[in-house]
Motif scaffolding. Structure first.
Motif, mmCIF file in Angstrom:
data_model
loop_
_atom_site.group_PDB
_atom_site.id
_atom_site.type_symbol
_atom_site.label_atom_id
_atom_site.label_comp_id
_atom_site.label_asym_id
_atom_site.label_seq_id
_atom_site.Cartn_x
_atom_site.Cartn_y
_atom_site.Cartn_z
ATOM 1 N N TYR A 184 -28.889 -17.989 -36.031
ATOM 2 C CA TYR A 184 -27.531 -17.801 -36.538
ATOM 3 C C TYR A 184 -27.205 -16.306 -36.566
ATOM 4 C CZ TYR A 184 -26.510 -22.524 -38.295
ATOM 5 O OH TYR A 184 -26.230 -23.866 -38.406
ATOM 6 N N ASN A 185 -26.014 -15.956 -36.160
ATOM 7 C CA ASN A 185 -25.551 -14.573 -36.261
ATOM 8 C C ASN A 185 -24.683 -14.355 -37.489
ATOM 9 O OD1 ASN A 185 -26.796 -13.603 -33.869
ATOM 10 N ND2 ASN A 185 -25.231 -14.654 -32.658
ATOM 11 N N THR A 186 -24.386 -15.442 -38.207
ATOM 12 C CA THR A 186 -23.677 -15.317 -39.472
ATOM 13 C C THR A 186 -24.663 -14.936 -40.570
ATOM 14 O OG1 THR A 186 -23.901 -17.704 -39.661
ATOM 15 C CG2 THR A 186 -21.767 -16.877 -38.946
ATOM 16 N N LYS A 187 -24.139 -14.577 -41.717
ATOM 17 C CA LYS A 187 -24.969 -14.062 -42.801
ATOM 18 C C LYS A 187 -24.980 -15.000 -44.003
ATOM 19 C CE LYS A 187 -25.385 -10.026 -45.845
ATOM 20 N NZ LYS A 187 -24.767 -8.740 -46.241
ATOM 21 N N PRO A 188 -26.174 -15.359 -44.497
ATOM 22 C CA PRO A 188 -26.237 -16.175 -45.724
ATOM 23 C C PRO A 188 -25.737 -15.358 -46.917
ATOM 24 C CG PRO A 188 -28.327 -16.214 -44.537
ATOM 25 C CD PRO A 188 -27.509 -15.120 -43.943
ATOM 26 N N THR A 189 -24.915 -15.955 -47.748
ATOM 27 C CA THR A 189 -24.393 -15.258 -48.918
ATOM 28 C C THR A 189 -24.873 -15.869 -50.234
ATOM 29 O OG1 THR A 189 -22.388 -16.616 -48.820
ATOM 30 C CG2 THR A 189 -22.323 -14.470 -47.720
ATOM 31 N N ALA A 190 -25.329 -17.122 -50.195
ATOM 32 C CA ALA A 190 -25.771 -17.775 -51.426
ATOM 33 C C ALA A 190 -26.741 -18.907 -51.106
ATOM 34 C CB ALA A 190 -24.580 -18.312 -52.210
ATOM 35 N N ILE A 191 -27.670 -19.118 -52.027
ATOM 36 C CA ILE A 191 -28.589 -20.253 -51.937
ATOM 37 C C ILE A 191 -28.117 -21.281 -52.956
ATOM 38 C CG2 ILE A 191 -30.976 -21.027 -52.138
ATOM 39 C CD1 ILE A 191 -31.840 -18.170 -51.526
ATOM 40 N N LEU A 202 -22.849 -19.673 -45.981
ATOM 41 C CA LEU A 202 -22.739 -18.546 -45.064
ATOM 42 C C LEU A 202 -21.429 -17.795 -45.270
ATOM 43 C CD1 LEU A 202 -24.048 -20.352 -41.851
ATOM 44 C CD2 LEU A 202 -25.346 -19.287 -43.721
ATOM 45 N N ASN A 203 -21.377 -16.582 -44.725
ATOM 46 C CA ASN A 203 -20.210 -15.740 -44.965
ATOM 47 C C ASN A 203 -18.949 -16.232 -44.245
ATOM 48 O OD1 ASN A 203 -21.006 -15.063 -42.385
ATOM 49 N ND2 ASN A 203 -20.974 -12.859 -42.704
ATOM 50 N N ASP A 204 -19.088 -17.218 -43.378
ATOM 51 C CA ASP A 204 -17.895 -17.808 -42.755
ATOM 52 C C ASP A 204 -17.403 -19.032 -43.519
ATOM 53 O OD1 ASP A 204 -19.794 -19.695 -42.170
ATOM 54 O OD2 ASP A 204 -19.612 -19.546 -39.987
ATOM 55 N N GLY A 205 -18.041 -19.301 -44.686
ATOM 56 C CA GLY A 205 -17.638 -20.410 -45.526
ATOM 57 C C GLY A 205 -18.370 -21.710 -45.256
ATOM 58 N N SER A 206 -19.136 -21.776 -44.175
ATOM 59 C CA SER A 206 -19.865 -23.001 -43.840
ATOM 60 C C SER A 206 -21.126 -23.126 -44.689
ATOM 61 C CB SER A 206 -20.232 -23.020 -42.358
ATOM 62 O OG SER A 206 -21.093 -21.931 -42.046
ATOM 63 N N LYS A 207 -21.677 -24.338 -44.750
ATOM 64 C CA LYS A 207 -22.879 -24.605 -45.531
ATOM 65 C C LYS A 207 -23.899 -25.341 -44.688
ATOM 66 C CE LYS A 207 -20.252 -24.829 -49.862
ATOM 67 N NZ LYS A 207 -19.872 -25.666 -51.028
ATOM 68 N N VAL A 208 -25.167 -25.068 -44.941
ATOM 69 C CA VAL A 208 -26.259 -25.689 -44.201
ATOM 70 C C VAL A 208 -27.235 -26.298 -45.201
ATOM 71 C CG1 VAL A 208 -28.134 -25.349 -42.556
ATOM 72 C CG2 VAL A 208 -26.040 -24.004 -42.331
ATOM 73 N N GLU A 209 -27.539 -27.570 -45.042
ATOM 74 C CA GLU A 209 -28.485 -28.236 -45.929
ATOM 75 C C GLU A 209 -29.918 -27.926 -45.488
ATOM 76 O OE1 GLU A 209 -27.782 -32.396 -46.223
ATOM 77 O OE2 GLU A 209 -25.789 -32.174 -47.123
ATOM 78 N N ILE A 210 -30.757 -27.510 -46.446
ATOM 79 C CA ILE A 210 -32.156 -27.178 -46.159
ATOM 80 C C ILE A 210 -33.034 -27.632 -47.318
ATOM 81 C CG2 ILE A 210 -31.694 -25.194 -44.652
ATOM 82 C CD1 ILE A 210 -32.158 -23.404 -47.131
ATOM 83 N N ASP A 211 -34.328 -27.701 -47.049
ATOM 84 C CA ASP A 211 -35.292 -28.045 -48.088
ATOM 85 C C ASP A 211 -35.945 -26.807 -48.706
ATOM 86 O OD1 ASP A 211 -35.205 -30.973 -47.747
ATOM 87 O OD2 ASP A 211 -36.000 -30.518 -45.757
#
Length: 286
Positions: A184-191, A202-211
């Protein structure tokens, strides 16, 4: 058990290592074998005695030669945590454990770029050590944040365990090419998550589900590395002998505050080493 552990391979760490070597103390020196990227990038250094108008690369070359001449060994391991056990220190570095009577912290400026939610979820899905915690995520989905190519082998190690890896490099020229690694070239902003990690925003407003998420950085925040260490305006609080508030723990260099100068760092590394030697001598007489 070592007499000392030095964490950091900048000018302060080098100065401390040279002095401990000369005084025949046993120590482990943890950091980068290339010493300091900060020095390497310096265009000109005008105020270092004996080196007139020297470039950063020239200074670094001189430092590396001295490391070689003095036969100093550097262990390229990331220190994940330090614990004081009453009379000595216990250091976890990757999957290895070291014990030392004293420590010198020469970590430089700790600019780790923590993100929202990271501190609260340490041990609940946030990890700083691939080899320590990687097995917990076999067959799962994880993300990795890294600020250096020196951790790429750890990213690949994690990819051999996890089903899917979302990789967030904060540096250029990364060389990661595994089928289950998505860069990813976007930046994580929060966990995200309360009792455990559930995803990242992410800083583009999207979210990714992870364990789980692995933060592989060149430095770890002091509150994580050594929680009881007293700070002063974000720096390690020390006295004239480079002693911190913790018994047998010394600090030197940029991590102790301004001015951020190589000459200051070298002097403080020297003082820290001599104060450490004095401390060991007193402890032996008890």
């Amino acid at each position: 058990m070592f007499d000392a552990a030095i964490i950091g391979t900048g000018p302060a760490g080098l100065s401390a290592a040279l002095n401990l070597k000369i005084h025949q103390k046993s120590f482990i020196w943890l950091g980068s074998k290339s010493l300091s990227k900060k020095i390497q990038k310096a265009e000109k250094v005008m105020n270092y005695p004996g080196l007139s108008n020297v470039t950063g690369e020239e200074m670094l070359e001189s430092f590396l030669k001295q490391v070689e001449d003095m036969k100093l060994d550097i262990s390229e391991e990331m220190v994940n945590s330090i614990m004081f056990l009453g009379d000595h220190y216990y250091l976890m570095a990757g999957s290895n454990v070291y014990e030392a009577k004293t420590i010198i912290l020469a970590t430089g400026i700790t600019n780790v770029g923590r993100i929202i939610g990271e501190e609260n979820l340490v041990g609940k899905g946030v990890s700083y050590c691939a080899t320590c915690d990687g097995m917990l995520y076999r067959g799962k989905t994880i993300s990795v944040i890294s600020n250096s190519n020196r951790f790429e082998h750890e990213v690949e190690y994690l990819s051999n365990l996890a089903e899917k890896v979302y990789f967030f490099p904060t540096y250029k020229d990364y060389k990661i090419s595994k089928n289950n690694i998505e860069v990813y070239n976007t930046k994580p902003t929060a966990i995200m998550g309360e009792k455990k990690v559930e995803g990242i925003e992410l800083n583009d407003g999207s979210k990714v589900e992870i364990d789980g998420i692995f933060c592989l950085r060149d430095s770890i925040a002091l509150s994580t590395l050594l929680p009881d260490l007293k700070l002063d305006d974000g720096h390690m609080a020390v006295n004239r002998k480079m002693e911190t508030n913790l018994q047998g723990c010394f600090a030197a260099g940029d991590c102790t505050g301004r001015p951020y100068q190589y000459t200051k760092a070298v002097g403080e590394g020297n003082i820290a080493a001599h104060s450490l030697i004095e401390y060991l001598a007193k402890e032996e007489k008890r």
